[in-house]
Design a protein around this motif. Structure first.
Motif, mmCIF file in Angstrom:
data_model
loop_
_atom_site.group_PDB
_atom_site.id
_atom_site.type_symbol
_atom_site.label_atom_id
_atom_site.label_comp_id
_atom_site.label_asym_id
_atom_site.label_seq_id
_atom_site.Cartn_x
_atom_site.Cartn_y
_atom_site.Cartn_z
ATOM 1 N N ASP A 1 7.012 -7.209 -6.665
ATOM 2 C CA ASP A 1 5.638 -7.613 -7.035
ATOM 3 C C ASP A 1 4.756 -6.389 -6.341
ATOM 4 O OD1 ASP A 1 6.053 -7.737 -4.097
ATOM 5 O OD2 ASP A 1 5.284 -9.624 -3.874
ATOM 6 N N LEU A 2 5.341 -5.019 -6.574
ATOM 7 C CA LEU A 2 4.414 -3.911 -5.907
ATOM 8 C C LEU A 2 2.968 -3.695 -6.612
ATOM 9 C CD1 LEU A 2 7.242 -1.056 -6.104
ATOM 10 C CD2 LEU A 2 6.487 -2.611 -4.248
ATOM 11 N N GLN A 3 1.974 -3.185 -6.064
ATOM 12 C CA GLN A 3 0.849 -3.463 -6.539
ATOM 13 C C GLN A 3 -0.112 -2.090 -6.399
ATOM 14 O OE1 GLN A 3 -0.883 -6.376 -7.667
ATOM 15 N NE2 GLN A 3 1.123 -7.052 -7.568
ATOM 16 N N PRO A 4 -0.879 -1.857 -7.654
ATOM 17 C CA PRO A 4 -1.622 -0.407 -7.364
ATOM 18 C C PRO A 4 -2.957 -0.551 -6.507
ATOM 19 C CG PRO A 4 -2.330 -1.778 -9.242
ATOM 20 C CD PRO A 4 -1.120 -2.602 -8.654
ATOM 21 N N ILE A 5 -3.172 0.526 -5.692
ATOM 22 C CA ILE A 5 -4.219 0.317 -4.728
ATOM 23 C C ILE A 5 -5.297 1.485 -4.837
ATOM 24 C CG2 ILE A 5 -2.964 -0.817 -2.933
ATOM 25 C CD1 ILE A 5 -2.783 2.009 -1.444
ATOM 26 N N SER B 1 1.575 0.436 -3.463
ATOM 27 C CA SER B 1 1.981 -0.172 -2.182
ATOM 28 C C SER B 1 2.781 -1.429 -2.397
ATOM 29 C CB SER B 1 0.630 -0.404 -1.421
ATOM 30 O OG SER B 1 -0.069 -1.557 -1.636
ATOM 31 N N ARG B 2 3.381 -1.751 -1.402
ATOM 32 C CA ARG B 2 3.896 -3.306 -1.298
ATOM 33 C C ARG B 2 2.708 -4.201 -1.221
ATOM 34 N NH1 ARG B 2 7.186 -0.085 1.769
ATOM 35 N NH2 ARG B 2 5.679 -0.481 3.642
ATOM 36 N N LYS B 3 2.991 -5.583 -1.653
ATOM 37 C CA LYS B 3 1.676 -6.614 -1.823
ATOM 38 C C LYS B 3 1.091 -6.650 -0.504
ATOM 39 C CE LYS B 3 0.580 -10.840 -4.201
ATOM 40 N NZ LYS B 3 0.804 -11.829 -4.869
ATOM 41 N N THR C 1 -5.803 2.363 6.051
ATOM 42 C CA THR C 1 -5.245 3.684 5.814
ATOM 43 C C THR C 1 -4.828 3.919 4.519
ATOM 44 O OG1 THR C 1 -4.758 3.743 8.279
ATOM 45 C CG2 THR C 1 -3.766 5.384 6.853
ATOM 46 N N TYR C 2 -4.084 3.125 3.867
ATOM 47 C CA TYR C 2 -3.619 3.515 2.740
ATOM 48 C C TYR C 2 -4.617 3.588 1.426
ATOM 49 C CZ TYR C 2 0.965 1.993 4.951
ATOM 50 O OH TYR C 2 2.020 2.153 5.605
ATOM 51 N N LEU C 3 -5.654 2.668 1.711
ATOM 52 C CA LEU C 3 -6.914 2.597 0.926
ATOM 53 C C LEU C 3 -7.354 4.001 0.961
ATOM 54 C CD1 LEU C 3 -7.985 -1.178 1.167
ATOM 55 C CD2 LEU C 3 -6.963 0.012 -0.938
ATOM 56 N N LYS C 4 -7.902 4.449 2.261
ATOM 57 C CA LYS C 4 -8.589 5.679 2.239
ATOM 58 C C LYS C 4 -7.457 7.035 1.765
ATOM 59 C CE LYS C 4 -11.180 4.156 6.412
ATOM 60 N NZ LYS C 4 -11.231 4.452 7.999
ATOM 61 N N LEU C 5 -6.328 6.746 1.894
ATOM 62 C CA LEU C 5 -5.378 7.957 1.435
ATOM 63 C C LEU C 5 -5.751 7.811 -0.176
ATOM 64 C CD1 LEU C 5 -2.486 7.529 3.633
ATOM 65 C CD2 LEU C 5 -4.036 9.643 3.408
#
Length: 315
Positions: free
Chosen positions: A123-127, A255-257, A264-268
């Protein structure tokens, strides 16, 4: 003599003064330390705070220059040390992410991720979105499809999604006809008629198959074409990345769900769209169409494509 008890000697004023001064000095030092710490905290917070965090991102094109700019900005703007982990095989980055060997990956489009999730039960997801790349057919000898010899051998990637997209490119060029007009899940077995001989090879081998002469033409993904230094002048057919139908092929940060809300991941993911990164990216990828789609919309698109993938697989 008086019988009154003797009074204690008066304290010496000099000693009292020294004591008071010492106490005042202690208070001043304490206040200075508190204020100093507060100032340091403010400065640190303004600079991004403390020790840099390391984030591992799985990619398939780490050698491209835009990543150098991206890493520099991640450090200066977000206080994040980005560690790129390069993969030559598309089948590896998603399991690596799922197994916590990576924090994010950025190598695939939604269609590929949907197929992976459905077939693996993940269930990996796009961010965050990056760009839609054209999927070209290259030839080192023919300048157009009309120059391809009869029954010319043509290579396409063998992973399910790029195989289907490659077949659709060949169909648009009039080289094959697919069952029911073809879909995003078509296979070589769905070819009803063909003017060329289609063969499947690993995506990272399509360019070498072309350059070795074992095939006359090949569908080559952007990162492998860049690595092999295939010039755009050798492209004889390509799809249109700006076509609305290409939406499922937008490449994504994944990212993982459990981490879809990680700031931090969203900013990257958003940092990829910084003008400094884009300037270098577009120099290296002039045919790409940049897409800045929200995480929520990407996840909605993924859900829809996953439903199609399940229907296609009979799940």
């Amino acid at each position: 003599m008086s019988n009154a008890p003797a009074l204690p000697d008066k304290p010496k004023r000099r000693g009292l003064l020294v004591g008071v001064v010492a106490a005042v000095v202690v208070v001043v030092v304490v206040v200075a330390l508190v204020l100093g710490n507060r100032d340091d905290t403010t400065t640190t917070a303004a600079a991004g705070g403390g020790e840099a965090k390391t984030v591992k991102i799985g990619v398939a094109d780490a050698s491209l220059k835009y990543w150098t700019t991206y890493k520099e900005l991640a450090k200066s703007q977000l206080n994040v040390d980005v560690e790129l982990v390069n993969f030559s095989d598309y089948s590896q980055p998603n399991p690596a992410l799922s197994q916590d060997q990576l924090d994010l990956n950025q190598f695939q489009h939604i269609q590929y991720l949907a197929n992976y999730n459905v077939t693996s039960g993940d269930d990996l997801q796009p961010i965050g979105a990056t760009a839609v790349y054209p999927l070209p057919l290259y030839s080192l000898t023919a300048k157009s499809t009309g120059e391809l010899p009869a029954d010319a051998k043509v290579a396409i990637p063998n992973d399910a999604i790029n195989e289907a997209r490659g077949l659709l490119v060949l169909q648009s060029a009039g080289l094959v006809t697919l069952k029911n007009g073809g879909t995003a899940f078509s296979k070589v077995s769905d070819i009803e008629s063909a003017k060329v001989e289609v063969t499947t090879v690993a995506a990272d081998q399509t360019a070498s198959a072309l350059q070795s002469g074992s095939v006359v033409a090949a569908i080559v993904n952007n990162n492998y074409a860049t690595k092999a230094k295939l010039p755009t002048s050798d492209i004889i057919v390509k799809d249109d990345p700006s076509d609305p139908a290409a939406a499922p092929y937008v490449n994504i940060f994944t990212s993982r769900k459990a981490d879809t809300g990680n700031e931090t991941y969203l900013k990257l993911a958003q940092l990829w769209h910084d003008p400094a990164v884009q300037e270098v990216f577009l120099e290296e990828n002039p045919g790409a169409v940049v897409q800045d789609t929200s995480a929520a919309d990407l996840q909605k698109e993924l859900t829809e494509v996953e439903a199609d993938a399940k229907a296609a697989s009979g799940k």
